[in-house]
Design an enzyme around this catalytic site. Structure first.
Site, PDB file in Angstrom:
ATOM      1  N   THR A  60      35.183  -1.476 -54.303  1.00 11.72           N
ATOM      2  CA  THR A  60      34.771  -2.700 -53.791  1.00 11.72           C
ATOM      3  C   THR A  60      33.832  -3.381 -54.953  1.00 11.72           C
ATOM      4  OG1 THR A  60      33.126  -3.438 -52.251  1.00 11.72           O
ATOM      5  CG2 THR A  60      33.035  -1.216 -52.675  1.00 11.72           C
ATOM      6  N   ASP A  61      33.750  -4.590 -54.752  1.00 11.36           N
ATOM      7  CA  ASP A  61      32.976  -5.144 -55.818  1.00 11.36           C
ATOM      8  C   ASP A  61      31.441  -4.757 -55.918  1.00 11.36           C
ATOM      9  OD1 ASP A  61      32.397  -6.641 -53.492  1.00 11.36           O
ATOM     10  OD2 ASP A  61      32.869  -8.832 -54.281  1.00 11.36           O
ATOM     11  N   GLU A  62      31.143  -4.257 -54.576  1.00  6.58           N
ATOM     12  CA  GLU A  62      29.739  -3.890 -54.433  1.00  6.58           C
ATOM     13  C   GLU A  62      29.205  -2.769 -55.355  1.00  6.58           C
ATOM     14  OE1 GLU A  62      28.455  -3.394 -50.350  1.00  6.58           O
ATOM     15  OE2 GLU A  62      29.372  -4.890 -49.601  1.00  6.58           O
TER      16      GLU A  62
ATOM     17  N   TYR B  50      26.324   2.915 -48.871  1.00  6.44           N
ATOM     18  CA  TYR B  50      27.801   2.713 -48.806  1.00  6.44           C
ATOM     19  C   TYR B  50      28.229   2.311 -50.284  1.00  6.44           C
ATOM     20  CZ  TYR B  50      31.802  -0.218 -48.850  1.00  6.44           C
ATOM     21  OH  TYR B  50      33.092  -0.951 -49.270  1.00  6.44           O
TER      22      TYR B  50
ATOM     23  N   LYS C 211      31.044   4.527 -52.596  1.00 10.33           N
ATOM     24  CA  LYS C 211      32.322   4.117 -53.200  1.00 10.33           C
ATOM     25  C   LYS C 211      32.236   4.263 -54.617  1.00 10.33           C
ATOM     26  CE  LYS C 211      35.355   2.153 -51.427  1.00 10.33           C
ATOM     27  NZ  LYS C 211      36.385   2.934 -50.633  1.00 10.33           N
TER      28      LYS C 211
HETATM   29  O1  DAU Z   1      32.354  -7.179 -51.154  1.00 12.50           O
HETATM   30  C1  DAU Z   1      33.196  -6.348 -50.520  1.00 12.50           C
HETATM   31  C2  DAU Z   1      32.561  -5.568 -49.218  1.00 12.50           C
HETATM   32  O2  DAU Z   1      32.472  -6.564 -48.177  1.00 12.50           O
HETATM   33  C3  DAU Z   1      33.316  -4.409 -48.749  1.00 12.50           C
HETATM   34  O3  DAU Z   1      33.131  -3.331 -49.596  1.00 12.50           O
HETATM   35  C4  DAU Z   1      32.532  -3.958 -47.551  1.00 12.50           C
HETATM   36  O4  DAU Z   1      33.297  -2.769 -46.907  1.00 12.50           O
HETATM   37  C5  DAU Z   1      32.445  -5.093 -46.506  1.00 12.50           C
HETATM   38  O5  DAU Z   1      31.759  -4.582 -45.422  1.00 12.50           O
HETATM   39  C6  DAU Z   1      31.746  -6.237 -47.280  1.00 12.50           C
HETATM   40  O6  DAU Z   1      30.431  -5.684 -47.390  1.00 12.50           O
HETATM   41  P1  DAU Z   1      29.208  -6.978 -46.791  1.00 12.50           P
HETATM   42  O7  DAU Z   1      28.194  -6.237 -46.557  1.00 12.50           O
HETATM   43  O8  DAU Z   1      29.068  -8.238 -47.921  1.00 12.50           O
HETATM   44  O9  DAU Z   1      29.979  -7.484 -45.396  1.00 12.50           O
HETATM   45  P2  DAU Z   1      29.146  -7.861 -44.196  1.00 12.50           P
HETATM   46  O10 DAU Z   1      30.360  -8.521 -43.220  1.00 12.50           O
HETATM   47  O11 DAU Z   1      28.748  -6.694 -43.294  1.00 12.50           O
HETATM   48  O12 DAU Z   1      28.092  -8.866 -44.283  1.00 12.50           O
HETATM   49  C7  DAU Z   1      28.393 -10.036 -44.843  1.00 12.50           C
HETATM   50  C8  DAU Z   1      27.118 -10.896 -45.193  1.00 12.50           C
HETATM   51  O13 DAU Z   1      26.667 -11.211 -43.857  1.00 12.50           O
HETATM   52  C9  DAU Z   1      25.854 -10.248 -45.829  1.00 12.50           C
HETATM   53  O14 DAU Z   1      25.247 -10.998 -46.485  1.00 12.50           O
HETATM   54  C10 DAU Z   1      25.081  -9.833 -44.388  1.00 12.50           C
HETATM   55  C11 DAU Z   1      25.267 -10.793 -43.493  1.00 12.50           C
HETATM   56  N1  DAU Z   1      25.533 -10.485 -41.930  1.00 12.50           N
HETATM   57  C12 DAU Z   1      26.108  -9.329 -41.828  1.00 12.50           C
HETATM   58  C13 DAU Z   1      26.079  -9.168 -40.332  1.00 12.50           C
HETATM   59  C14 DAU Z   1      27.007  -7.805 -40.153  1.00 12.50           C
HETATM   60  C15 DAU Z   1      24.265 -10.984 -41.349  1.00 12.50           C
HETATM   61  O15 DAU Z   1      23.730 -12.033 -41.563  1.00 12.50           O
HETATM   62  N2  DAU Z   1      24.407 -10.582 -39.936  1.00 12.50           N
HETATM   63  C16 DAU Z   1      25.271  -9.744 -39.386  1.00 12.50           C
HETATM   64  O16 DAU Z   1      25.142  -9.306 -38.380  1.00 12.50           O
END
Ligand code: DAU
Length: 342
Positions: free
Chosen positions: A125-127, A149, A153
């Site tokens: 992942t880019d993370e 997480y 990775k």
């Molecule tokens: O960049 C690649 C990564 O993208 C992957 O390695 C991860 O497995 C994947 O989960 C994703 O990570 P993020 O943490 O960026 O994805 P997430 O969809 O959980 O969150 C995206 C953005 O939205 C982040 O800035 C947090 C925000 N968010 C997320 C959730 C779940 C909210 O504001 N409210 C929420 O309930």
């Protein structure tokens, strides 16, 4: 060619299997998957129906299951999608992340060393690079993960690096951006918000929604991984992203519009990721593009199509959000800030 796709019953893994079946009509595929909460046989019902895919249940950290699968189905290509992947869950408890994303990768690498393969690809992942306020990550950016997480990775991909150096394992790594599309377990921003908005529930936006993510359609991501596997050089890593940076609040606006809800459905909550919340991701993907791959799906149209997919496929996601594990995660993580809007 015989592909062993670990984590193939998940979101990106299943899209990858579809791409393999389409592009390589004579390839055989084994999906090896633990079917934890995010892996689901109903996600791969179509590929199992094709008659070209065998399913083997198992965890990648289980040496006996992994070795048994390598013995009974000696793969030429192994691609590892199996992972614990949700940042928020890793903030509550990172134990399973270390088991799958670190120990599991070690077990797979050892099996590749013992049985021999043409290619091993670790989906990362880019993370692992952390956050970047200006410019773009390249494949040689420093590894600086900020969440448990992302650190797990990073641990997995550093083992790949070591196996390449120490044992000449023909292994590659890809770094993917934020993916979206069908069959995405409803806990990440896009699918979580879609199912809540369909049900007329409020959605929890962290802070002001200022963070920037670089979104890529899951099929573009899967095709990029397949391209890196077939055309990349062992020992190298490849970034797989789209040129598509969006603030969270702008993504949410499109979801509101497509589900027919207004701003009153957005509940801004104190950021639960605190100091671990990466402000921005952006990747330079010229290295993979130079090998002939590029993403094809346009974001806004594809995001709207994704919302329609969730509307038309309630039978896929309703059982997932009804489980005790899901309910308890949502209550534990969001309960204090969503209150009555849970
Ligand atoms: O960049 C690649 C990564 O993208 C992957 O390695 C991860 O497995 C994947 O989960 C994703 O990570 P993020 O943490 O960026 O994805 P997430 O969809 O959980 O969150 C995206 C953005 O939205 C982040 O800035 C947090 C925000 N968010 C997320 C959730 C779940 C909210 O504001 N409210 C929420 O309930």
């Amino acid at each position: 060619m015989r592909f062993l796709v670990t984590g193939g019953a998940g979101f990106i893994g299943s899209a990858f299997v579809r791409a393999v079946l389409r592009d390589f009509p004579t390839a055989e595929v084994v999906i090896f998957d633990a079917l934890t909460y995010a892996g689901n046989l109903s996600t791969i019902a179509d590929v199992l129906d094709s008659g070209r895919v065998k399913f083997v249940p198992g965890r990648i950290q289980d040496v006996a299951s992994v070795e048994g699968t390598f013995r009974s189905f000696p793969p030429t290509h192994v691609v590892n999608f199996a992972a614990e992947s949700h940042n928020d869950r890793s903030l509550l408890d990172a134990g399973s992340f270390i088991q799958t994303d670190v120990a599991g990768v070690y077990v797979l690498l050892e099996a590749c060393r013992k049985f021999g393969v043409e290619r091993f690809l670790q989906v990362s992942t880019d993370e692992v690079f952390g956050s970047i306020l200006e410019g773009e990550f390249t494949e040689s950016s420093p590894i600086e993960p900020n969440t448990p997480y992302a650190a797990s990775k990073a641990g997995g991909e550093l083992q790949v690096r070591a196996h390449v150096k120490a044992f000449k394992t023909p292994a590659l790594v890809t770094h993917g951006g934020n993916s979206y599309g069908p069959f995405h377990f409803p806990e990440k921003l896009i699918p979580f918000f879609i199912v809540r908005l369909i049900d007329g529930k409020k959605v929890p936006l962290y802070g002001e929604g200022d963070q920037i993510r670089e979104w890529i359609h899951v099929d573009d991501h899967a095709e990029g991984i397949l391209h890196a596997l077939m055309h990349g050089t062992p020992g190298e890593s490849y970034n797989v992203g789209d040129v598509n940076e969006r603030r969270n609040r702008d993504v949410v606006s499109i979801l509101l519009e497509e589900t027919g809800r207004d701003e009153s459905f957005v509940k801004k909550i104190p950021d639960p990721r605190k100091g671990a919340h990466d402000a921005r991701y952006s990747m330079n993907c010229d290295k993979l593009r130079a090998l002939g791959w590029s993403p094809k799906r346009e974001f806004i149209a594809s995001l709207r199509e994704t919302v329609r997919w969730y509307r038309e496929n309630e039978a896929w996601w309703r059982p997932l959000i009804a489980t005790a594990d899901y309910q308890s995660f949502i209550k534990r993580f969001y309960g204090p800030s969503l209150g009555d809007d849970l």
